[in-house]
Scaffold this motif. Structure first.
Motif, PDB file in Angstrom:
ATOM      1  N   LYS A 145      53.776  49.410  27.608  1.00 38.05           N
ATOM      2  CA  LYS A 145      54.846  49.329  26.614  1.00 38.05           C
ATOM      3  C   LYS A 145      55.328  47.891  26.415  1.00 38.05           C
ATOM      4  CE  LYS A 145      56.657  53.981  27.565  1.00 38.05           C
ATOM      5  NZ  LYS A 145      57.813  54.740  28.114  1.00 38.05           N
ATOM      6  N   VAL A 146      55.356  47.110  27.519  1.00 36.31           N
ATOM      7  CA  VAL A 146      55.917  45.759  27.439  1.00 36.31           C
ATOM      8  C   VAL A 146      54.847  44.670  27.375  1.00 36.31           C
ATOM      9  CG1 VAL A 146      58.055  46.440  28.562  1.00 36.31           C
ATOM     10  CG2 VAL A 146      56.152  45.614  29.969  1.00 36.31           C
ATOM     11  N   ASP A 147      53.668  44.950  27.944  1.00 33.18           N
ATOM     12  CA  ASP A 147      52.600  43.946  27.995  1.00 33.18           C
ATOM     13  C   ASP A 147      51.248  44.634  27.814  1.00 33.18           C
ATOM     14  OD1 ASP A 147      50.990  41.769  28.406  1.00 33.18           O
ATOM     15  OD2 ASP A 147      51.661  41.336  30.439  1.00 33.18           O
ATOM     16  N   PRO A 148      50.957  45.060  26.583  1.00 34.86           N
ATOM     17  CA  PRO A 148      49.713  45.802  26.336  1.00 34.86           C
ATOM     18  C   PRO A 148      48.445  45.007  26.660  1.00 34.86           C
ATOM     19  CG  PRO A 148      50.788  45.197  24.271  1.00 34.86           C
ATOM     20  CD  PRO A 148      51.765  44.918  25.362  1.00 34.86           C
ATOM     21  N   VAL A 149      48.503  43.685  26.539  1.00 37.00           N
ATOM     22  CA  VAL A 149      47.322  42.867  26.836  1.00 37.00           C
ATOM     23  C   VAL A 149      46.976  42.948  28.313  1.00 37.00           C
ATOM     24  CG1 VAL A 149      46.367  40.537  26.846  1.00 37.00           C
ATOM     25  CG2 VAL A 149      47.763  41.301  24.917  1.00 37.00           C
ATOM     26  N   SER A 150      47.981  42.788  29.176  1.00 37.16           N
ATOM     27  CA  SER A 150      47.743  42.917  30.620  1.00 37.16           C
ATOM     28  C   SER A 150      47.321  44.333  30.976  1.00 37.16           C
ATOM     29  CB  SER A 150      49.006  42.540  31.407  1.00 37.16           C
ATOM     30  OG  SER A 150      49.250  41.158  31.330  1.00 37.16           O
ATOM     31  N   ALA A 151      47.953  45.314  30.356  1.00 35.86           N
ATOM     32  CA  ALA A 151      47.625  46.712  30.643  1.00 35.86           C
ATOM     33  C   ALA A 151      46.180  47.030  30.274  1.00 35.86           C
ATOM     34  CB  ALA A 151      48.576  47.640  29.889  1.00 35.86           C
ATOM     35  N   SER A 152      45.667  46.375  29.225  1.00 40.73           N
ATOM     36  CA  SER A 152      44.295  46.653  28.791  1.00 40.73           C
ATOM     37  C   SER A 152      43.259  46.125  29.776  1.00 40.73           C
ATOM     38  CB  SER A 152      44.048  46.037  27.412  1.00 40.73           C
ATOM     39  OG  SER A 152      44.055  44.620  27.483  1.00 40.73           O
ATOM     40  N   ARG A 153      43.613  45.092  30.560  1.00 39.53           N
ATOM     41  CA  ARG A 153      42.637  44.521  31.491  1.00 39.53           C
ATOM     42  C   ARG A 153      42.874  44.963  32.935  1.00 39.53           C
ATOM     43  NH1 ARG A 153      44.728  40.465  34.462  1.00 39.53           N
ATOM     44  NH2 ARG A 153      46.667  39.493  33.771  1.00 39.53           N
ATOM     45  N   ILE A 154      44.009  45.638  33.204  1.00 39.61           N
ATOM     46  CA  ILE A 154      44.301  46.114  34.558  1.00 39.61           C
ATOM     47  C   ILE A 154      44.090  47.615  34.623  1.00 39.61           C
ATOM     48  CG2 ILE A 154      46.037  46.304  36.379  1.00 39.61           C
ATOM     49  CD1 ILE A 154      47.391  43.826  35.237  1.00 39.61           C
ATOM     50  N   HIS A 155      43.243  48.039  35.532  1.00 43.27           N
ATOM     51  CA  HIS A 155      42.932  49.469  35.656  1.00 43.27           C
ATOM     52  C   HIS A 155      44.126  50.225  36.245  1.00 43.27           C
ATOM     53  CE1 HIS A 155      40.832  53.138  36.904  1.00 43.27           C
ATOM     54  NE2 HIS A 155      39.894  52.786  36.035  1.00 43.27           N
ATOM     55  N   PRO A 156      44.359  51.464  35.796  1.00 46.62           N
ATOM     56  CA  PRO A 156      45.468  52.259  36.356  1.00 46.62           C
ATOM     57  C   PRO A 156      45.368  52.476  37.864  1.00 46.62           C
ATOM     58  CG  PRO A 156      44.672  53.237  34.321  1.00 46.62           C
ATOM     59  CD  PRO A 156      43.713  52.148  34.661  1.00 46.62           C
ATOM     60  N   ARG A 164      52.284  43.599  40.245  1.00 43.69           N
ATOM     61  CA  ARG A 164      52.629  42.202  39.986  1.00 43.69           C
ATOM     62  C   ARG A 164      52.900  41.963  38.502  1.00 43.69           C
ATOM     63  NH1 ARG A 164      55.567  38.092  40.873  1.00 43.69           N
ATOM     64  NH2 ARG A 164      54.584  36.042  40.631  1.00 43.69           N
ATOM     65  N   ALA A 165      52.089  42.541  37.619  1.00 39.18           N
ATOM     66  CA  ALA A 165      52.271  42.323  36.179  1.00 39.18           C
ATOM     67  C   ALA A 165      53.609  42.875  35.702  1.00 39.18           C
ATOM     68  CB  ALA A 165      51.124  42.955  35.403  1.00 39.18           C
ATOM     69  N   LEU A 166      53.962  44.077  36.172  1.00 40.82           N
ATOM     70  CA  LEU A 166      55.236  44.667  35.754  1.00 40.82           C
ATOM     71  C   LEU A 166      56.403  43.924  36.400  1.00 40.82           C
ATOM     72  CD1 LEU A 166      56.603  46.827  34.102  1.00 40.82           C
ATOM     73  CD2 LEU A 166      56.368  48.407  36.040  1.00 40.82           C
ATOM     74  N   GLU A 167      56.222  43.502  37.643  1.00 38.57           N
ATOM     75  CA  GLU A 167      57.258  42.749  38.351  1.00 38.57           C
ATOM     76  C   GLU A 167      57.588  41.452  37.610  1.00 38.57           C
ATOM     77  OE1 GLU A 167      57.818  41.117  42.879  1.00 38.57           O
ATOM     78  OE2 GLU A 167      55.987  40.602  41.813  1.00 38.57           O
ATOM     79  N   VAL A 168      56.556  40.740  37.155  1.00 40.79           N
ATOM     80  CA  VAL A 168      56.765  39.484  36.430  1.00 40.79           C
ATOM     81  C   VAL A 168      57.690  39.710  35.233  1.00 40.79           C
ATOM     82  CG1 VAL A 168      55.617  37.819  34.905  1.00 40.79           C
ATOM     83  CG2 VAL A 168      54.656  38.310  37.157  1.00 40.79           C
ATOM     84  N   TYR A 169      57.435  40.786  34.491  1.00 38.08           N
ATOM     85  CA  TYR A 169      58.266  41.075  33.317  1.00 38.08           C
ATOM     86  C   TYR A 169      59.694  41.452  33.713  1.00 38.08           C
ATOM     87  CZ  TYR A 169      60.190  43.364  29.217  1.00 38.08           C
ATOM     88  OH  TYR A 169      61.012  43.721  28.186  1.00 38.08           O
ATOM     89  N   LEU A 170      59.829  42.314  34.718  1.00 37.39           N
ATOM     90  CA  LEU A 170      61.153  42.795  35.109  1.00 37.39           C
ATOM     91  C   LEU A 170      62.005  41.685  35.730  1.00 37.39           C
ATOM     92  CD1 LEU A 170      60.199  46.291  36.588  1.00 37.39           C
ATOM     93  CD2 LEU A 170      61.238  45.788  34.363  1.00 37.39           C
ATOM     94  N   ALA A 274      33.541  46.663  39.941  1.00 41.56           N
ATOM     95  CA  ALA A 274      32.447  46.145  39.120  1.00 41.56           C
ATOM     96  C   ALA A 274      32.782  46.239  37.631  1.00 41.56           C
ATOM     97  CB  ALA A 274      31.156  46.904  39.423  1.00 41.56           C
ATOM     98  N   LYS A 275      33.407  47.326  37.242  1.00 42.43           N
ATOM     99  CA  LYS A 275      33.785  47.501  35.836  1.00 42.43           C
ATOM    100  C   LYS A 275      34.783  46.436  35.411  1.00 42.43           C
ATOM    101  CE  LYS A 275      35.609  50.925  32.569  1.00 42.43           C
ATOM    102  NZ  LYS A 275      36.138  52.306  32.402  1.00 42.43           N
ATOM    103  N   ARG A 276      35.756  46.138  36.285  1.00 44.35           N
ATOM    104  CA  ARG A 276      36.744  45.097  35.958  1.00 44.35           C
ATOM    105  C   ARG A 276      36.074  43.730  35.868  1.00 44.35           C
ATOM    106  NH1 ARG A 276      39.729  48.117  39.809  1.00 44.35           N
ATOM    107  NH2 ARG A 276      39.442  46.540  41.436  1.00 44.35           N
ATOM    108  N   GLN A 277      35.128  43.473  36.760  1.00 45.67           N
ATOM    109  CA  GLN A 277      34.415  42.197  36.714  1.00 45.67           C
ATOM    110  C   GLN A 277      33.624  42.045  35.421  1.00 45.67           C
ATOM    111  OE1 GLN A 277      32.431  43.014  40.435  1.00 45.67           O
ATOM    112  NE2 GLN A 277      33.505  41.358  41.494  1.00 45.67           N
ATOM    113  N   ILE A 278      32.976  43.119  35.004  1.00 48.24           N
ATOM    114  CA  ILE A 278      32.202  43.087  33.758  1.00 48.24           C
ATOM    115  C   ILE A 278      33.118  42.858  32.557  1.00 48.24           C
ATOM    116  CG2 ILE A 278      30.798  44.502  32.199  1.00 48.24           C
ATOM    117  CD1 ILE A 278      29.564  45.775  34.739  1.00 48.24           C
ATOM    118  N   THR A 279      34.308  43.460  32.587  1.00 49.32           N
ATOM    119  CA  THR A 279      35.279  43.255  31.511  1.00 49.32           C
ATOM    120  C   THR A 279      35.660  41.782  31.410  1.00 49.32           C
ATOM    121  OG1 THR A 279      36.169  45.507  31.754  1.00 49.32           O
ATOM    122  CG2 THR A 279      37.572  43.882  30.653  1.00 49.32           C
ATOM    123  N   TRP A 280      35.904  41.146  32.553  1.00 51.71           N
ATOM    124  CA  TRP A 280      36.191  39.704  32.571  1.00 51.71           C
ATOM    125  C   TRP A 280      35.037  38.947  31.923  1.00 51.71           C
ATOM    126  CZ3 TRP A 280      39.987  36.289  33.988  1.00 51.71           C
ATOM    127  CH2 TRP A 280      41.073  36.774  34.717  1.00 51.71           C
TER     128      TRP A 280
END
Length: 310
Positions: A145-156, A164-170, A274-280
């Motif tokens: 909701k607040v950082d869709p770009v980070s959410a798209s590259r970070i797996h649930p 860390r990503a949500l903490e940075v925003y809060l 591996a999937k996250r690495q390939i996305t990078w």
């Protein structure tokens, strides 16, 4: 004056990076620096697929076995260490060959580090409580909701980076994406030549990951984790123990899962890594990708490197 070259060999886990690197250095003037956030830990050998003594004799690796699993090692620490090692290799008249799959380290070297706000224990506790009550997918949805770009590259299923990503925003009111966009680019005293290796078929990589995990278990991976577990000063929330495979076997030793379930979860976590690495890698600019299944892989990679190296 032209800048000297540094060769960066990237790729997902189990793609064949180490084998290719060893082939490249055996008969050519390269020296390997590890770019792997797990290989830095002493006593974590089997589960990290750390090169054995024989391989290290053929092709020494810098930046492995440099800290205890109780210690932390950040991208900022890596930047300091790797630049010292690069200068040392240049002084020997060799070309640095940076090899690994920790894409955050490669990214930090190429683009510099963003200055992020300090951690807040209070905010972290709130995020962890939300995760306990509603699951990490709910945390991921909140981040989206607040950082869709980070959410798209970070797996649930990547709680460390989600938190860390949500903490940075809060904490700051600014998203991690905003901080990264404002980072100061480094003026590096060398040219980075980026290449990657991975199988053309994803199914091959998945099978390799499963086979390698089985081999590690036969080699004594559980006993290695047991030794760490029995130390008494380590715990599952340390960055070292959060490494894929280690966390799942640790939870088995804590009685949370059967060994069979822990192994299955370890394989799944490795495939997700591996999937996250390939996305990078798919978003990496000026990257030459080689199929790890192709014939004469080392020859093709060497030809490309030598044609572009400065």
């Amino acid at each position: 004056m032209k800048k000297p070259s540094v060769v960066c060999l990237m790729g997902p886990t189990a793609s064949g990076k180490t084998g290719l690197a060893v082939e490249l250095v055996q008969n050519h003037n390269y020296s390997i620096i590890s770019v792997d956030s797990a290989l830095v830990y002493r006593g974590m050998d089997i589960g990290t697929a750390k090169p054995d003594a024989e391989m290290l004799k053929m092709a020494p690796h810098r930046l492995i076995d440099i800290i205890d699993p109780l210690e932390s090692y950040s991208a900022a620490d890596f930047l300091i260490d790797v630049q010292q090692e690069i200068e040392s290799i240049f002084a020997q008249g060799k070309t640095p060959l940076l090899v690994g799959g920790t894409m955050m380290y490669f990214n930090a070297l190429k683009k510099g580090l963003a200055v992020m706000p300090q951690a807040s224990q209070e905010i972290r506790f709130k995020i962890e409580k939300n995760a306990e009550e509603n699951g990490w997918k709910a945390v991921h949805a909140e981040l989206a909701k607040v950082d869709p770009v980070s959410a798209s590259r970070i797996h649930p299923n990547d709680p460390q980076r989600l938190q860390r990503a949500l903490e940075v925003y809060l904490v700051s009111g600014k998203t991690m994406t905003e901080f990264w966009s404002q980072q100061s680019a480094q003026s590096l005293p060398f040219h980075m030549l980026d290449i990657a290796v991975m199988p053309s078929e994803r199914s091959v990589l998945h099978e390799r990951i499963k086979e390698r995990f089985d081999v590690m278990m036969r080699q004594g991976f559980l006993e290695e984790v047991t030794t760490l577990h029995d130390r008494g000063d380590l715990h599952v929330d340390l960055p070292s123990i959060r490494c894929v495979g280690y966390r799942q076997l640790w939870q088995h030793l804590d009685g949370q899962d059967s060994l069979v379930d822990a192994i299955d979860k370890g394989v799944i976590a490795t495939r997700q890594l591996a999937k996250r690495q390939i996305t990078w890698l798919r978003g990496w600019e000026n990257l030459e990708v080689f199929d790890s299944l192709s014939k004469d892989l080392a020859g093709k990679a060497l030809k490309y490197i030598e044609s572009r190296i400065i």
